[in-house]
Design a protein around this motif. Structure first.
Motif, mmCIF file in Angstrom:
data_model
loop_
_atom_site.group_PDB
_atom_site.id
_atom_site.type_symbol
_atom_site.label_atom_id
_atom_site.label_comp_id
_atom_site.label_asym_id
_atom_site.label_seq_id
_atom_site.Cartn_x
_atom_site.Cartn_y
_atom_site.Cartn_z
ATOM 1 N N LEU A 193 0.701 -1.312 0.060
ATOM 2 C CA LEU A 193 -0.167 0.135 -0.124
ATOM 3 C C LEU A 193 1.042 1.130 0.019
ATOM 4 N N ASP A 194 2.210 1.116 0.672
ATOM 5 C CA ASP A 194 2.786 2.326 0.559
ATOM 6 C C ASP A 194 3.489 2.597 -0.844
ATOM 7 N N THR A 197 0.779 4.105 -2.805
ATOM 8 C CA THR A 197 0.658 5.401 -2.625
ATOM 9 C C THR A 197 1.893 6.493 -3.107
ATOM 10 N N GLU A 198 3.151 5.858 -3.009
ATOM 11 C CA GLU A 198 4.091 6.691 -3.380
ATOM 12 C C GLU A 198 3.994 6.926 -4.940
ATOM 13 N N ASN A 201 -1.219 6.258 -6.524
ATOM 14 C CA ASN A 201 -2.488 5.463 -6.622
ATOM 15 C C ASN A 201 -3.010 5.207 -7.946
ATOM 16 N N ARG A 237 -7.327 2.599 4.032
ATOM 17 C CA ARG A 237 -6.374 2.965 2.954
ATOM 18 C C ARG A 237 -6.711 2.910 1.551
ATOM 19 N N PRO A 240 -8.549 6.535 -0.782
ATOM 20 C CA PRO A 240 -8.075 7.645 -1.779
ATOM 21 C C PRO A 240 -7.807 7.019 -3.181
ATOM 22 N N TRP A 241 -7.803 5.782 -3.341
ATOM 23 C CA TRP A 241 -7.658 5.146 -4.508
ATOM 24 C C TRP A 241 -8.801 5.731 -5.660
#
Length: 930
Positions: A193-194, A197-198, A201, A237, A240-241
C-alpha cells in the motif's frame, strides 16, 4: 561451448573462468539448448565456489536465466514451436531444482546487496517459479526463512529490484495459501500500500498494477488474510484510490487498468462466496470509512469510461448486498440532475434502455438484485411505487415501479426479461408484497377498463412472444405464486390460464420451446401445491385429474425436469452475479434456480398424492398448528413466571443486604458496650484502692474530694448508658418495621406458584434471623439490669462511707459545715440515681413488651409458613400434571409426524420447538428442586 565449459571447470585463474562464463552468457541467447545441456552443471559449481567474486556470479546467473527463461525465445520463435519452447524451459528448470540445494543457494544469493548478484538472482528465481511453480514453492516453503528473505526485496531502495521483487512474489503466492499467509504476516500489505501511494494511486504506472495483482493473490479465497487485512485497518487506506478528480478527460489506458484492479480488490473482500460474517464486517468497515460513498460518487459522475462504470456498479452491488445500513444509504443517493433523481431510478433507466451496452445492463440488474437482497424495507419501497395510492398523478417524475412496468411490456425482449427478474426480486420471500401487488391495475389503452398486472402478464404469455420474454414472465409468475395461496386463487380465477398451461405442456414442440414447457409445468405445479381449494372448479383434485387426462403424470414430471437439466440453468446456479456471454444466453436468474430446487421435488410428490392423503395432510397440518399454539402459550406463561421469579430474587437480595447491615451495627454496639464494661471495672478497682489508702483522719478531706470525682464519673457513665438504651430502642423499632415489611411482602409473594416457593424460603430465613436478633437483645437487657444493680450497690457503699466520716468531721466546727454540704449533695445525687434506676426499670419493662410482641409476630410468620408449604405442595402437583400433559402432546406430535412421513409428506424439522420443549422440561426440573 565445450572449450568454454572446460575452461570454466579447469582454469585456476579467476580471470580466465570469469571470461569463459562471460562468453557462455553471450552464446546462451542464440544457442540456448547447447549451453543448457553442457554448461549448467559448471555454472552451478561456479555459484557454489566463487561466491567472493560478484562479477562471475552475476554472469553465471544471467546465463542460467537465458537458458531457463522462455521470455526471450517466445519473441523470436514462431507460433508452431511455442510448445517446444515451453517444454525446453520446463525441462531445464526440472534439472536445476532436482537438487534442492540449488534453490537454497539461489535464496542465499538473493540476500546479497550487490546489484549485479541480486537482480539476476531475482529474475532467475521468478523464471523458475513460472516454469515449475508448485515444486519451487514447496522448496522455498521448507527452507529456513525462505519467504522472509524474499520479502526484503520490497524494502530495496533500487526500484528495479523492488519492482522485480513484486513480480517474484506474484509468482510465489499463486495458488498457495500457506505462502500467502506467511507473506501477509511479513507486513506485505503495509509495504504494498505504501508503494501504491508513492506511485500515485490510480494515476501510477505498471508498478501499481503489479502491486494490485499481488494483493489480489494474497486476498482472493483466503479468509485468514482477508480478516487480517480488515483488522489491520487497511480497508480505510483504499479510500484515496477512488478519489477521482472532476477532470475525467484524462483516462489513460494504464489508469483504467489500475482502477479496474482496485475495484476487483474491493469485490474480493465482499464477495458473496466469502463467509457471511467476514463479508458483513468488511461491508460495515467500507461504509464507516467512506469508501462506499466514494464509489457512489464515481457511479454518478460524468465522463467515466463504460468498463469502469460497469465494474463500479458491480462493486457497489456487492458492497451493499445483504447489509441493511449500506442498502439504506444507497437508497438515499441522488444523481446530480435537475431535479435530482434517486440513483436507483437512473440505473433502472439504463437497464430498460436497449441502446445501452449489454454488460452495463447486466451490472445494473445485479445492483438492483443486491439492493433488494434480504431487504424487506427496500422491497416495500419498490412495490409501493406501483400501488394506486402512491403513483404520482402529475407524471412529473418517473418512479422505479413505472420503469419496471415499462420494461416488462416493451418490445425489447431483453428489457422484458430484466424487468421481470427485477420485479421477482422485489417479491422474494415476502408474502405481504405478493398480496399487495395483486392490487396493481394497468391502463392498457384509452377507453378500455384497466387490467391487473397479473392478468396482463398472462395475456402477454398467451400472445406467443419471444422465448426470452416468456421465460422472464414465467419466472416472475412462479416467484409471485409460490407460497401465496391468494395469488394462486387470483391466477386460477381467470378461466383461460389453466387451459393455456396444459396446452403448452401437452404439445411436442422444438428444443427451444422445451424450456417454456418446463416452466409452464412448474407454474401449474405451484398452482396445485399452494392451492387452498377456495375455487370449486380448480380444486387440487380436479387439477390433478386434468393433468392425468390431458398430459399424463409421467409426461408432466418429464417436462418439469427440463428446467434443471438445461445447461443455462447450471450456469446461473453457480453464482449470484448474472454473467452471460451474449443476450441470447440470458434465461435464468440465480435466485430462481434456488426456488426450482426447492419446489421440483414437492410438486412431483403432490401430483401423485390421492385426495384422501391430501385431506389427511391438511388435518395433520391443522393439529400440528394447534399443538404449536399450545406449546407457544406454555412457553409464554413460563417466560412470565421466570420474570416474576427474577423480580422476587432481587427483592430478597435487597432485604438480605439490609439485614446484614443491621447485624453489623448490632455487633459494633455490642463491642462498644464491652469496652464500657471494662472501663467501669477499672474505675471500681481504682475506687476500692483509694478507700483503703485514705482511712486516716488527716486524709478525710482528700477522700471526700475523690468521692465527689467518682460520683461525677458515675453520672457520666449513667448518661452514656441512657444513650445506649435510646439507641437500642431505636434499633428495636427498626426491627419491628422490617418484620412488618416482611409480612406484607410474604402476602404479596403468595400470589404466583413459583414466587411462593422462593418467598417461603426467604421468609423462613428472615424469621430465624429475627429470632436470633431478639435473643441477643434480651441478653443485652439482662446485662443492663445487672449493671443497674451494681450501681445500686455502689450507692449503698458511698452512703456507708459518708456515715463513717461524720464522727471524725464532728471534732471541729469548720469540717461540720463541709460535711453537711457533702451530705446534701450525696442525698441529691442518690435521689437522681434512684430516679434513673426507676427509669431504666421502666425501659426494661417496655423492652419486655416489645419482645413479647415480636414473639407473637414470629408465631404468625410460622402460621404463614405452613400455609405457603401447603400451597407449594399444590403447585408442585399442578406442575406434574402439566408435564404429563406436555409429554402426551409430544407423543401425539411424533406419531402424527410419522404418519405424515409414511404418507410421503415432507415434514420440516422442528428443531426450534424441540429445543424449546427441552428448555421447558429443564425449567420445570429447576422449579421442583427449588
Amino acid at each position: 561451448i565445450q572449450k568454454l565449459c572446460d575452461r570454466v571447470a579447469s582454469s585456476t585463474l579467476l580471470d580466465d573462468r570469469r571470461d569463459a562464463v562471460r562468453a557462455l552468457k553471450s552464446l546462451s541467447k542464440k544457442y540456448r539448448l547447447e549451453v543448457g545441456i553442457q554448461a549448467m552443471e559448471h555454472l552451478i559449481h561456479v555459484l557454489q565456489t566463487d561466491r567472493s567474486d560478484s562479477e562471475i556470479i552475476g554472469y553465471a546467473l544471467d546465463t542460467l536465466y537465458n537458458v531457463i527463461s522462455n521470455d526471450l525465445e517466445e519473441e523470436e520463435q514462431e507460433e508452431n514451436s511455442a510448445k517446444q519452447v515451453d517444454d525446453l524451459g520446463s525441462q531445464f528448470t526440472e534439472i536445476f531444482i532436482k537438487q534442492q540445494e540449488n534453490v537454497t543457494l539461489l535464496l542465499t544469493l538473493v540476500e546479497e546487496f550487490d546489484f549485479h548478484v541480486r537482480w539476476p538472482g531475482v529474475k532467475l528465481l521468478t523464471s523458475l517459479l513460472k516454469q515449475q511453480g508448485p515444486q519451487v514453492q514447496q522448496i522455498i516453503l521448507v527452507s529456513p526463512m525462505g519467504v522472509s528473505r524474499l520479502m526484503d526485496l520490497l524494502a530495496d531502495s533500487r526500484e528495479v529490484i523492488r519492482n522485480d521483487g513484486v513480480l517474484l512474489l506474484q509468482q510465489l503466492t499463486k495458488s498457495n495459501a500457506a505462502i500467502q499467509k506467511i507473506v501477509a504476516f511479513e507486513n506485505a500489505f503495509e509495504r504494498l500500500l505504501d508503494i501504491i501511494t508513492e506511485e500515485g494511486n490510480s494515476d501510477g504506472g505498471i508498478v501499481v498494477e503489479d502491486c494490485l495483482l499481488l494483493l489480489q493473490n494474497l486476498l482472493k479465497n483466503n479468509n485468514s488474510n482477508q480478516n487480517f487485512f480488515k483488522e489491520g485497518s487497511y480497508i480505510q487506506r483504499m479510500k484515496p484510490w477512488f478519489e477521482v478528480g472532476d477532470d475525467n478527460c484524462g483516462w489513460s489506458a494504464q489508469k483504467v487498468t489500475n482502477l479496474h484492479l482496485m475495484l476487483q480488490l474491493v469485490r474480493v473482500l465482499v464477495s458473496p462466496t466469502n463467509p457471511p460474517g467476514a463479508t458483513s464486517s468488511c461491508q460495515k468497515a467500507m461504509f464507516h470509512c467512506g469508501l462506499l460513498q466514494q464509489l457512489c460518487t464515481i457511479l454518478m459522475a460524468t465522463g467515466v469510461p463504460a468498463d469502469i462504470l460497469t465494474e463500479t456498479i458491480n462493486t457497489v452491488s456487492e458492497v451493499i448486498r445483504g447489509c441493511q445500513t449500506n442498502q439504506d444509504y444507497f437508497a438515499s443517493v441522488n444523481a446530480p440532475s435537475n431535479p435530482p433523481r434517486p440513483a436507483i431510478v437512473v440505473l433502472l433507466m439504463s437497464m430498460v434502455n436497449e441502446r445501452q451496452p449489454f454488460v452495463l445492463r447486466c451490472a445494473v440488474l445485479y445492483c438492483f438484485q443486491c439492493f433488494l437482497y434480504k431487504n424487506q424495507k427496500g422491497q416495500g419501497e419498490i412495490v409501493s411505487t406501483l400501488l394506486p395510492s402512491t403513483i404520482d398523478a402529475t407524471g412529473n417524475s418517473v418512479s422505479a415501479g413505472q420503469l419496471l412496468c415499462g420494461g416488462l411490456f416493451s418490445t425489447d425482449s431483453l428489457s422484458n426479461w430484466c424487468a421481470a427478474v427485477a420485479l421477482a426480486h422485489a417479491l422474494q420471500e415476502n408474502a405481504t408484497l405478493k398480496e399487495q401487488l395483486l392490487r396493481v391495475q394497468l391502463a392498457t389503452s384509452i377507453g378500455n377498463p384497466p387490467v391487473s398486472l397479473l392478468q396482463q402478464c398472462t395475456n402477454i404469455l398467451s400472445q406467443g412472444s419471444k422465448v426470452q420474454t416468456r421465460v422472464g414472465l414465467l419466472m416472475l409468475l412462479c416467484t409471485w405464486l409460490s407460497n401465496c395461496s391468494i395469488a394462486v386463487t387470483h391466477f386460477l380465477h381467470n378461466p383461460a390460464n389453466v387451459p393455456f398451461l396444459t396446452g403448452q405442456i401437452a404439445e411436442n414442440l422444438g428444443e427451444e420451446e422445451q424450456l417454456v414447457q418446463g416452466l409452464c409445468a412448474l407454474l401449474l405445479g405451484i398452482s396445485i401445491y399452494y392451492n387452498d381449494n377456495s375455487l370449486e372448479n380448480y380444486r387440487k383434485e380436479k387439477l390433478k385429474q386434468l393433468i392425468e387426462k390431458r398430459i399424463g403424470r409421467e409426461n408432466f414430471i418429464e417436462k418439469l425436469g427440463f428446467i434443471s437439466k438445461h445447461e443455462l440453468y447450471s450456469r446461473a446456479a453457480q453464482k449470484p452475479q448474472p454473467s452471460f456471454s451474449s443476450p441470447d444466453h440470458m434465461m435464468f436468474d440465480h435466485e430462481f434456480t434456488k426456488l426450482v430446487k426447492e419446489l421440483e421435488g414437492v410438486i412431483s410428490k403432490a401430483i401423485y398424492k390421492s385426495s384422501e392423503e391430501d385431506k389427511k395432510e391438511e388435518e395433520v397440518k391443522k393439529t400440528l398448528e394447534q399443538h404449536d399454539n399450545i406449546v407457544t402459550h406454555y412457553k409464554k406463561v413460563i417466560r412470565e413466571q421466570d420474570q416474576e421469579l427474577e423480580e422476587l430474587k432481587q427483592r430478597i437480595n435487597t432485604l438480605t443486604s439490609q439485614n446484614e447491615q443491621l447485624q453489623a451495627t448490632v455487633t459494633q454496639q455490642v463491642s462498644q458496650i464491652q469496652q464500657h464494661k471494662d472501663q467501669y471495672n477499672l474505675l471500681k478497682v481504682q475506687l476500692g484502692k483509694d478507700t483503703q489508702h485514705h482511712n486516716s483522719h488527716s486524709d478525710t478531706f482528700q477522700m471526700n474530694g475523690i468521692q465527689t470525682e467518682e460520683v461525677s464519673k458515675l453520672k457520666e457513665e449513667l448518661e452514656e448508658w441512657k444513650n445506649k438504651h435510646d439507641l437500642l430502642q431505636g434499633q428495636l423499632r427498626e426491627k419491628d418495621s422490617v418484620i412488618e415489611k416482611l409480612n406484607s411482602s410474604q402476602l404479596e409473594m403468595g400470589t404466583t406458584e413459583q414466587s411462593s416457593q422462593t418467598s417461603k424460603s426467604g421468609g423462613l430465613e428472615h424469621n430465624s434471623e429475627l429470632q436470633k436478633e431478639l435473643e441477643m437483645l434480651r441478653s443485652q437487657i439482662q446485662l443492663q439490669s445487672a449493671e443497674i444493680s451494681k450501681l445500686h450497690m455502689e450507692n449503698q457503699k458511698l452512703q456507708v462511707m459518708n456515715t463513717t466520716a461524720e464522727p471524725v468531721l464532728g471534732d471541729s466546727g469548720a469540717t461540720a459545715a463541709t460535711s453537711s454540704e457533702l451530705e446534701a449533695r450525696l442525698e441529691q445525687e442518690i435521689k437522681q440515681l434512684k430516679s434513673e434506676v426507676k427509669a431504666l426499670s421502666e425501659e426494661k419493662e417496655s423492652l419486655k413488651q416489645h419482645l413479647d410482641s415480636s414473639s407473637s409476630t414470629v408465631a404468625i410468620l410460622q402460621d404463614e409458613k405452613s400455609k405457603l408449604q401447603r400451597e407449594v405442595a399444590e403447585s408442585k402437583k399442578e406442575q406434574d400434571d402439566l408435564l404429563v400433559l406436555l409429554a402426551d402432546q409430544d407423543q401425539k406430535i411424533s406419531a402424527l409426524k410419522i404418519k405424515l412421513k409414511d404418507l410421503g409428506v415432507p415434514v420440516e424439522d422442528e428443531d426450534d420447538i424441540e429445543s424449546g420443549d427441552q428448555g421447558d422440561e429443564d425449567e420445570d426440573g429447576d422449579e421442583e428442586e427449588q
